[in-house]
Design an enzyme around this catalytic site. Structure first.
Site, PDB file in Angstrom:
ATOM      1  N   SER A  29       0.801  -1.235   0.000  1.00 46.62           N
ATOM      2  CA  SER A  29       0.000   0.000   0.000  1.00 46.62           C
ATOM      3  C   SER A  29       0.830   1.279   0.000  1.00 46.62           C
ATOM      4  CB  SER A  29      -0.924   0.025   1.218  1.00 46.62           C
ATOM      5  OG  SER A  29      -1.997  -0.835   1.004  1.00 46.62           O
ATOM      6  N   LYS A  73       0.372   3.404  -2.916  1.00 50.84           N
ATOM      7  CA  LYS A  73      -0.829   4.241  -3.107  1.00 50.84           C
ATOM      8  C   LYS A  73      -0.495   5.730  -3.104  1.00 50.84           C
ATOM      9  CE  LYS A  73      -3.917   0.769  -1.157  1.00 50.84           C
ATOM     10  NZ  LYS A  73      -4.460   0.181   0.055  1.00 50.84           N
ATOM     11  N   VAL A  87       1.215  -3.778   3.822  1.00 46.89           N
ATOM     12  CA  VAL A  87       1.184  -5.078   4.506  1.00 46.89           C
ATOM     13  C   VAL A  87       2.426  -5.934   4.232  1.00 46.89           C
ATOM     14  CG1 VAL A  87      -1.324  -5.322   4.862  1.00 46.89           C
ATOM     15  CG2 VAL A  87      -0.304  -6.108   2.704  1.00 46.89           C
ATOM     16  N   TYR A 105      -3.931  -2.017 -10.074  1.00 46.59           N
ATOM     17  CA  TYR A 105      -3.806  -1.960  -8.610  1.00 46.59           C
ATOM     18  C   TYR A 105      -2.903  -3.089  -8.077  1.00 46.59           C
ATOM     19  CZ  TYR A 105      -4.954  -2.301  -3.698  1.00 46.59           C
ATOM     20  OH  TYR A 105      -4.851  -2.392  -2.337  1.00 46.59           O
ATOM     21  N   TYR A 108      -4.531   3.833   8.084  1.00 51.62           N
ATOM     22  CA  TYR A 108      -5.899   3.311   8.216  1.00 51.62           C
ATOM     23  C   TYR A 108      -6.454   3.593   9.605  1.00 51.62           C
ATOM     24  CZ  TYR A 108      -3.596   1.138   4.368  1.00 51.62           C
ATOM     25  OH  TYR A 108      -2.837   0.953   3.252  1.00 51.62           O
TER      26      TYR A 108
END
Ligand code: DON
Length: 330
Positions: free
Chosen positions: A84, A87, A281, A211, A263
């Site tokens: 991530s 991103k 992760v 993605y 998050y």
């Protein structure tokens, strides 16, 4: 109180004296040495089979300064899946390409929910809360597909990160991309839901191809710290280099990383570490001390919200000793 000499780097010279550099190097080495022995390492992500194979007994840390110098310790040259963390680079690229109109399709609020949550999407009519959760990143992939096909968009993201890091060796691990493609049912559910709500312009399979591949980019701590300089130094990867993003965008991306980058653990990361940051992760974390340094850390074991357990501890120790928290020294 932070160590006085190290806090001198604050504001003043990122080209700090050898003494300061030596102290910073010693600090990184002592953090790496201590954490290497810590038995409480968290759980490696196993919902992506390829990530379940990673040895949890690894730890690396790197700090990149404006002039491109990198200080590091531990397994800072070992490559890992950035997941991530990609991103924030994909979002930077999308903003540069399409401008602020992007914010009509994705929000800027912390979600307070897990990174792969689907519950808010229905109430929010398919507009993800922010671009750093999975749903938001899938919309960003869709936005990048407006002008190119999936293979070209994937190349564009990798190229953007290579330019930020100044390293043409950065690549995708195809086994990790395949592993996600074969097991990413939850992301497929998110993409299908967003498409049904009218917020995806391309087929979910195409959007997910982008993605999954961006998540499968592999980098080591040194490369990641170098790439993160665009957020630490007003969009520039180096003092004389071209800006990859505007200074204004870098500042705003830092705000998003602070509020959404971890998050439902974002509040805790701000509380303990005090820096904008983005986790993955794969166990990596990129953090930004604006105007001072870009920092990366990697330890594959995760805490209960999916952020690197020892990586977070290392960042906390680093800011405690350097006084780099954006909220002030302690
Ligand atoms: O889509 C996923 O679930 C992963 N490719 C990325 C999730 C992730 O890295 C969340 N980070 N803490």
């Amino acid at each position: 109180m932070p160590d006085v000499a190290i806090s001198v780097i604050l504001g003043a010279s990122v080209t700090g004296s050898n003494k300061i550099m030596n102290e910073l190097q010693e600090l990184l080495a002592s953090i790496a040495e201590r954490l290497a022995k810590n038995p409480d390492r968290g759980q490696v992500a196993d919902y992506i089979p390829e990530l379940a194979k990673v040895d949890p007994n690894q730890f690396g840390i790197a700090v990149a300064l404006a002039d491109g110098r990198v200080l590091s310790a531990g397994d800072a040259d070992t490559s890992f899946s950035i997941q991530s963390i990609s991103k924030v680079f994909a979002l930077s690229l999308a903003l540069e390409k399409t401008g602020e109109a992007l914010w009509g399709r994705v929000g800027r609020e912390p979600s307070g929910d897990p990174f792969n949550s689907i519950v808010q999407l229905e109430a929010d009519h398919g507009i993800p809360r922010n671009p750093l959760i999975n749903a938001g990143a899938i919309v960003i992939s869709d936005i990048l597909l407006a002008t190119r096909n999936p293979a070209a968009v994937i190349d564009e993201i990798v190229d953007f990160i290579r330019r930020a890091a100044g390293d043409d060796g950065i690549r995708i691990d195809p086994a990790i991309a395949r592993s996600e493609q074969q097991t990413g049912y939850r992301n497929a559910a998110l993409a299908n839901f967003i498409r049904a709500a009218g917020n995806l312009e391309h087929e979910p399979s195409q959007t997910l191809e982008v993605y999954f591949h961006q998540c499968a980019i592999v980098m080591n701590c040194r490369q990641l710290a170098l790439a993160g300089r665009i957020f630490a130094f007003g969009g520039r990867a180096g003092p004389t280099g071209d800006a990859l993003i505007s200074g204004d965008r870098a500042r705003r991306l830092n705000a998003l990383m602070l509020t959404c980058g971890h998050y439902d653990g974002s509040g805790d990361f701000a509380f303990h570490v005090g820096l904008p940051g983005k986790s993955g992760v794969g166990g990596g974390i990129l953090a930004v001390a604006p105007g001072i340094a870009s920092i990366s850390v990697w330890s594959p074991g995760l805490n209960r919200v999916g952020n690197s357990k020892l990586g977070t501890l290392a960042m906390e120790e680093l800011t405690a000793h350097t006084g780099w928290s954006i909220f002030g020294e302690r």
